[in-house]
Design a protein around this motif. Structure first.
Motif, PDB file in Angstrom:
ATOM      1  N   LEU A  59       0.820  -1.205   0.000  1.00  0.00           N
ATOM      2  CA  LEU A  59       0.000   0.000   0.000  1.00  0.00           C
ATOM      3  C   LEU A  59       0.849   1.247   0.000  1.00  0.00           C
ATOM      4  N   ASP A  60       0.400   2.252  -0.717  1.00  0.00           N
ATOM      5  CA  ASP A  60       1.023   3.571  -0.717  1.00  0.00           C
ATOM      6  C   ASP A  60       0.476   4.307   0.504  1.00  0.00           C
ATOM      7  N   THR A  61       1.256   4.343   1.570  1.00  0.00           N
ATOM      8  CA  THR A  61       0.790   4.932   2.830  1.00  0.00           C
ATOM      9  C   THR A  61       0.653   6.448   2.761  1.00  0.00           C
ATOM     10  N   SER A  62       1.160   7.067   1.706  1.00  0.00           N
ATOM     11  CA  SER A  62       0.972   8.519   1.566  1.00  0.00           C
ATOM     12  C   SER A  62      -0.468   8.845   1.187  1.00  0.00           C
ATOM     13  N   VAL A  63      -1.191   7.848   0.694  1.00  0.00           N
ATOM     14  CA  VAL A  63      -2.603   8.054   0.361  1.00  0.00           C
ATOM     15  C   VAL A  63      -3.424   7.645   1.581  1.00  0.00           C
ATOM     16  N   ASP A  64      -3.507   8.581   2.529  1.00  0.00           N
ATOM     17  CA  ASP A  64      -4.319   8.337   3.712  1.00  0.00           C
ATOM     18  C   ASP A  64      -5.742   8.818   3.431  1.00  0.00           C
ATOM     19  N   VAL A  65      -6.599   8.757   4.432  1.00  0.00           N
ATOM     20  CA  VAL A  65      -7.999   9.147   4.235  1.00  0.00           C
ATOM     21  C   VAL A  65      -8.101  10.591   3.754  1.00  0.00           C
ATOM     22  N   ALA A  66      -7.363  11.497   4.388  1.00  0.00           N
ATOM     23  CA  ALA A  66      -7.446  12.915   4.011  1.00  0.00           C
ATOM     24  C   ALA A  66      -7.006  13.133   2.566  1.00  0.00           C
ATOM     25  N   ALA A  67      -5.938  12.477   2.153  1.00  0.00           N
ATOM     26  CA  ALA A  67      -5.454  12.622   0.770  1.00  0.00           C
ATOM     27  C   ALA A  67      -6.465  12.041  -0.211  1.00  0.00           C
ATOM     28  N   PHE A  68      -7.046  10.896   0.131  1.00  0.00           N
ATOM     29  CA  PHE A  68      -8.041  10.274  -0.739  1.00  0.00           C
ATOM     30  C   PHE A  68      -9.252  11.180  -0.886  1.00  0.00           C
ATOM     31  N   PRO A  91     -14.004   0.873   3.575  1.00  0.00           N
ATOM     32  CA  PRO A  91     -15.169   1.655   3.991  1.00  0.00           C
ATOM     33  C   PRO A  91     -14.820   2.977   4.674  1.00  0.00           C
ATOM     34  N   ARG A  92     -13.747   2.994   5.443  1.00  0.00           N
ATOM     35  CA  ARG A  92     -13.350   4.229   6.129  1.00  0.00           C
ATOM     36  C   ARG A  92     -13.076   5.348   5.125  1.00  0.00           C
ATOM     37  N   PHE A  93     -12.438   5.017   4.020  1.00  0.00           N
ATOM     38  CA  PHE A  93     -12.127   5.991   2.977  1.00  0.00           C
ATOM     39  C   PHE A  93     -13.405   6.446   2.265  1.00  0.00           C
ATOM     40  N   ILE A  94     -14.234   5.492   1.899  1.00  0.00           N
ATOM     41  CA  ILE A  94     -15.465   5.805   1.171  1.00  0.00           C
ATOM     42  C   ILE A  94     -16.425   6.613   2.043  1.00  0.00           C
TER      43      ILE A  94
END
Length: 140
Positions: A59-68, A91-94
């Protein structure tokens, strides 16, 4: 060009969020058909990776929820008809993206209501001014 292709819409799927956003911006200028974007959180392809082997992507950890969420909002602003997630997006991201888009929709609704209210006030002021000018003209 694109208008001649017998497709219902276009999908950017399972690629980095920045690539999805750029693809939507670019394609929106070329078509009025629906455009979807489903970004992933995977690292760039590693040497030796194929669809049928066991080379891990990670996983690309730089793409966190805020970035997504930020890229999702950017995609909607660029003209995406539907957005979501693919590999590594749960689900957390969506849910966070949905919540942020609902907030944006409420902000837009409030600003639209405010703009409509201001427009009505301007129309009323212009109507009164026209009446005053008419009355002055009638007296002359």
């Amino acid at each position: 060009m694109l208008a001649d292709l017998p497709v219902a819409g276009y999908l950017f799927n399972c690629t980095h969020p920045a690539a999805v956003a750029e693809g939507i911006r670019t394609l929106r200028a070329l078509t009025d058909r629906p455009i979807w974007g489903y970004a992933n959180r995977l690292n760039a392809f590693q040497g030796g990776w194929t669809l049928d082997n066991d080379v891990a992507m990670g996983l690309d950890t730089s793409v966190d929820v805020a970035a997504f969420v930020a890229v999702g909002i950017e995609c909607v602003g660029a003209g995406a008809t539907m957005i979501g997630g693919c590999c590594g997006v749960g689900p957390r991201f969506i849910n966070a993206l949905r919540d942020a888009l609902e907030m944006k929709a409420m902000e837009l609704s409030r600003s639209t209501d405010l703009a409509a209210s201001r427009a009505e006030a301007i129309r009323e002021a212009l109507r009164r001014q026209a009446e005053e000018l008419q009355a002055a003209s009638d007296m002359a």
